[in-house]
Scaffold this motif. Structure first.
Motif, mmCIF file in Angstrom:
data_model
loop_
_atom_site.group_PDB
_atom_site.id
_atom_site.type_symbol
_atom_site.label_atom_id
_atom_site.label_comp_id
_atom_site.label_asym_id
_atom_site.label_seq_id
_atom_site.Cartn_x
_atom_site.Cartn_y
_atom_site.Cartn_z
ATOM 1 N N GLU A 56 0.818 -1.220 0.130
ATOM 2 C CA GLU A 56 -0.160 -0.044 -0.040
ATOM 3 C C GLU A 56 0.887 1.227 -0.125
ATOM 4 O OE1 GLU A 56 -2.522 -0.546 3.412
ATOM 5 O OE2 GLU A 56 -4.082 -1.633 2.209
ATOM 6 N N ALA A 57 1.945 1.358 0.742
ATOM 7 C CA ALA A 57 2.930 2.327 0.920
ATOM 8 C C ALA A 57 3.349 2.537 -0.571
ATOM 9 C CB ALA A 57 3.850 2.227 1.821
ATOM 10 N N MET A 58 3.837 1.441 -1.172
ATOM 11 C CA MET A 58 4.585 1.588 -2.537
ATOM 12 C C MET A 58 3.523 2.060 -3.642
ATOM 13 S SD MET A 58 7.098 -1.631 -2.842
ATOM 14 C CE MET A 58 6.251 -2.871 -2.106
ATOM 15 N N ALA B 260 15.070 -2.895 2.599
ATOM 16 C CA ALA B 260 15.931 -2.452 1.550
ATOM 17 C C ALA B 260 15.914 -3.322 0.183
ATOM 18 C CB ALA B 260 17.590 -2.445 1.863
ATOM 19 N N PRO B 261 16.047 -4.711 0.120
ATOM 20 C CA PRO B 261 15.892 -5.460 -0.964
ATOM 21 C C PRO B 261 14.486 -5.228 -1.821
ATOM 22 C CG PRO B 261 16.411 -6.938 0.808
ATOM 23 C CD PRO B 261 16.070 -5.421 1.322
ATOM 24 N N VAL B 262 13.446 -5.023 -0.959
ATOM 25 C CA VAL B 262 12.063 -4.962 -1.593
ATOM 26 C C VAL B 262 11.975 -3.580 -2.141
ATOM 27 C CG1 VAL B 262 9.686 -4.653 -1.241
ATOM 28 C CG2 VAL B 262 11.050 -6.545 -0.198
ATOM 29 N N GLN C 187 -2.206 -12.537 3.285
ATOM 30 C CA GLN C 187 -1.364 -11.109 3.520
ATOM 31 C C GLN C 187 -0.259 -11.727 4.303
ATOM 32 O OE1 GLN C 187 -3.627 -7.913 5.178
ATOM 33 N NE2 GLN C 187 -5.575 -8.698 4.236
ATOM 34 N N THR C 188 0.444 -12.796 4.404
ATOM 35 C CA THR C 188 1.590 -13.221 4.903
ATOM 36 C C THR C 188 2.710 -12.881 4.277
ATOM 37 O OG1 THR C 188 1.189 -15.485 4.345
ATOM 38 C CG2 THR C 188 0.316 -14.755 6.471
ATOM 39 N N ASP C 189 2.975 -12.938 3.234
ATOM 40 C CA ASP C 189 4.045 -12.863 2.336
ATOM 41 C C ASP C 189 3.873 -11.741 1.027
ATOM 42 O OD1 ASP C 189 5.607 -14.643 3.538
ATOM 43 O OD2 ASP C 189 4.748 -16.333 2.221
ATOM 44 N N LEU C 190 5.171 -11.535 0.598
ATOM 45 C CA LEU C 190 5.002 -10.403 -0.671
ATOM 46 C C LEU C 190 5.234 -11.369 -1.771
ATOM 47 C CD1 LEU C 190 7.557 -7.733 0.272
ATOM 48 C CD2 LEU C 190 5.068 -7.417 0.172
ATOM 49 N N TYR D 253 4.971 -5.923 -7.522
ATOM 50 C CA TYR D 253 4.677 -6.451 -6.331
ATOM 51 C C TYR D 253 3.294 -6.518 -6.435
ATOM 52 C CZ TYR D 253 9.312 -6.531 -4.359
ATOM 53 O OH TYR D 253 10.271 -6.550 -4.012
ATOM 54 N N LEU D 254 2.360 -7.452 -5.780
ATOM 55 C CA LEU D 254 0.855 -7.565 -6.046
ATOM 56 C C LEU D 254 0.293 -7.433 -4.935
ATOM 57 C CD1 LEU D 254 0.899 -10.943 -8.311
ATOM 58 C CD2 LEU D 254 0.607 -8.503 -9.018
ATOM 59 N N MET D 255 -0.948 -6.765 -4.730
ATOM 60 C CA MET D 255 -1.734 -6.475 -3.776
ATOM 61 C C MET D 255 -3.365 -6.825 -3.935
ATOM 62 S SD MET D 255 -2.556 -3.225 -1.309
ATOM 63 C CE MET D 255 -3.525 -2.525 -2.388
#
Length: 129
Positions: free
Chosen positions: A6-8, A38-40, A81-84, A93-95
């Motif tokens: 959501e922040a992204m 950082a990696p994300v 909602q446990t992993d990216l 990245y999916l939401m």
């Protein structure tokens, strides 16, 4: 993990505009650095710098970044909602869309287990003639 995506998503329009004020861009990046590992963040920024979406929403099982169907297992995992998760096609990245999130069953008490009666195995009788 949903809060990271959501922040992204919230920062994406600001970061994708190249001719925007650099001060605004830096403040948005500063806020993202506080929330996102950082990696994300590096993967996300690489995608945005290339002019692609770094985070997208999945509606009706379809990625809004590349408009291709996402595997049903990934859609189910997005509901937990446990992993990216990344889109297999576009790499964003999916939401899961807010309207598609399952209703929380936390308020309902868990059903108690019910004892099930078991049958005894049938015994075959041998009849002697």
């Amino acid at each position: 993990m949903r809060t990271l995506v959501e922040a992204m998503l919230e920062a994406q329009p600001t970061l994708m505009q190249k001719a925007q004020n650099q001060v605004t861009r830096r403040t948005v990046l500063k806020r993202l650095e506080e929330k996102v590992p950082a990696p994300v963040l590096s993967h996300y920024l690489r995608m945005v710098d290339q002019g692609r979406k770094g985070a997208t929403v999945v509606r009706n099982g379809v990625c809004s970044g590349c408009h291709l169907r996402v595997a049903s297992g990934i859609v189910a995992a997005l509901a937990r909602q446990t992993d990216l998760h990344l889109c297999d096609n576009c790499g964003a990245y999916l939401m899961l869309a807010p309207e598609e999130m399952p209703q929380s069953h936390a308020a309902e008490p868990a059903p108690e287990p019910v004892a099930v009666k078991t049958r005894k195995p049938r015994v075959r009788r041998v009849v002697e003639v």
